[in-house]
Design a protein around this motif. Structure first.
Motif, short mmCIF file in Angstrom:
data_model
loop_
_atom_site.label_atom_id
_atom_site.label_comp_id
_atom_site.label_asym_id
_atom_site.label_seq_id
_atom_site.Cartn_x
_atom_site.Cartn_y
_atom_site.Cartn_z
N ASN A 156 33.74 52.45 33.90
CA ASN A 156 33.69 52.37 35.36
C ASN A 156 34.32 53.59 36.02
OD1 ASN A 156 32.35 49.93 35.39
ND2 ASN A 156 34.21 48.72 35.56
N ASN A 186 30.82 42.59 34.43
CA ASN A 186 30.95 42.89 35.86
C ASN A 186 30.40 41.76 36.71
OD1 ASN A 186 32.29 45.31 35.89
ND2 ASN A 186 30.46 46.55 35.83
N GLU A 236 35.47 48.97 29.44
CA GLU A 236 34.85 48.78 30.75
C GLU A 236 35.59 49.57 31.83
OE1 GLU A 236 33.43 45.29 33.79
OE2 GLU A 236 34.05 44.74 31.78
#
Length: 194
Positions: free
Chosen positions: A54, A169, A50
Motif C-alpha cells: 500500500n 482491503n 500489505e
C-alpha cells in the motif's frame, strides 16, 4: 557517497516524471527489507506485506508531490514506519470495539429471561438484542457477513478474506463501515439506558 546522493536525486526525478521502470527498480531494491521492517512492528507477515504494498502504491500515485529532502531510503523507511504504527493503532481500536460487542452479546446471554425471569431483565435483553439486530440489518449483505465473521466469530482478516473470497482491503473497508453503524446504534441504546 556523493554519487549515491546524486543517483537518488536522479532516480526520484525519473519516478516523479512517471518512469515506471525506475519505480520498479526502486521497488525491487526496498520491498523485501521494508516487509521485514514492517513485520518487526506489526508482528504479522501478511499485514506487513500489505502495509508495504500500500505504501508503494501511494508513493506511485503521489509521485509528483514527492518531497524528499534527505535521501530515498529514509523517506521510504519513515513511510513504512508511519503506516505500520497507524495499522497498530487501528487494530487496537478495532480490538477494543470487538471486545465491547462480545461483552454486550455475553451480557445479553446473562440477561436471558429464561435464566432471570423478571420484567426488567426481559426488557433489557430484548432491547439490546433488537438494537444489535436492527444495526446488523441495515448493513449490506457482504458487509454484515464480514462483520459477523470477524467481530463475532473471531476470524482474522485473512481468514475472513479466504472464507468470503475477497481481498484483505475489502475486509478492512467493510469492517470499518459496519463498526461506524454498530457504534452509532449501540451509542443510541446506551444513551437511552442512562
Amino acid at each position: 557517497m556523493q554519487n549515491k546522493g546524486l543517483d537518488e536525486r536522479i532516480s526520484v526525478e525519473k519516478i516523479k516524471q512517471g518512469d515506471a521502470d525506475e519505480f520498479e527498480r526502486m521497488f525491487r531494491l526496498y520491498y523485501k527489507r521494508m516487509c521485514i521492517y514492517a513485520e518487526n512492528i506489526v508482528e504479522d507477515p501478511l499485514e506487513a506485506e500489505e502495509i508495504v504494498c500500500n505504501m508503494f502504491v501511494r508513493l506511485w500515485e503521489k509521485r509528483e508531490q514527492m518531497n524528499i529532502r534527505v535521501s530515498l531510503e529514509p523517506y521510504i523507511v519513515s513511510s513504512v514506519h508511519n503506516a505500520a504504527l497507524n495499522f497498530l493503532k487501528h487494530r487496537e481500536i478495532e480490538e477494543r470495539y470487538r471486545e465491547k460487542v462480545q461483552y454486550r452479546l455475553k451480557y445479553m446471554d446473562l440477561l436471558n429471561p429464561e435464566s432471570f425471569d423478571t420484567p426488567l431483565t426481559d426488557m433489557l435483553d430484548r432491547e439490546l438484542y433488537e438494537q444489535i439486530e436492527k444495526a446488523l440489518a441495515t448493513l449490506p449483505p457482504q458487509c454484515r457477513e464480514v462483520f459477523v465473521s470477524h467481530m463475532m466469530d473471531g476470524l482474522s482478516y485473512d481468514d475472513v478474506a479466504k472464507k468470503l473470497n475477497v481481498s484483505i482491503n475489502t475486509v478492512r473497508t467493510q469492517i470499518t463501515r459496519a463498526m461506524k453503524k454498530m457504534r452509532t446504534a449501540l451509542a443510541a441504546y446506551d444513551q437511552r439506558r442512562k
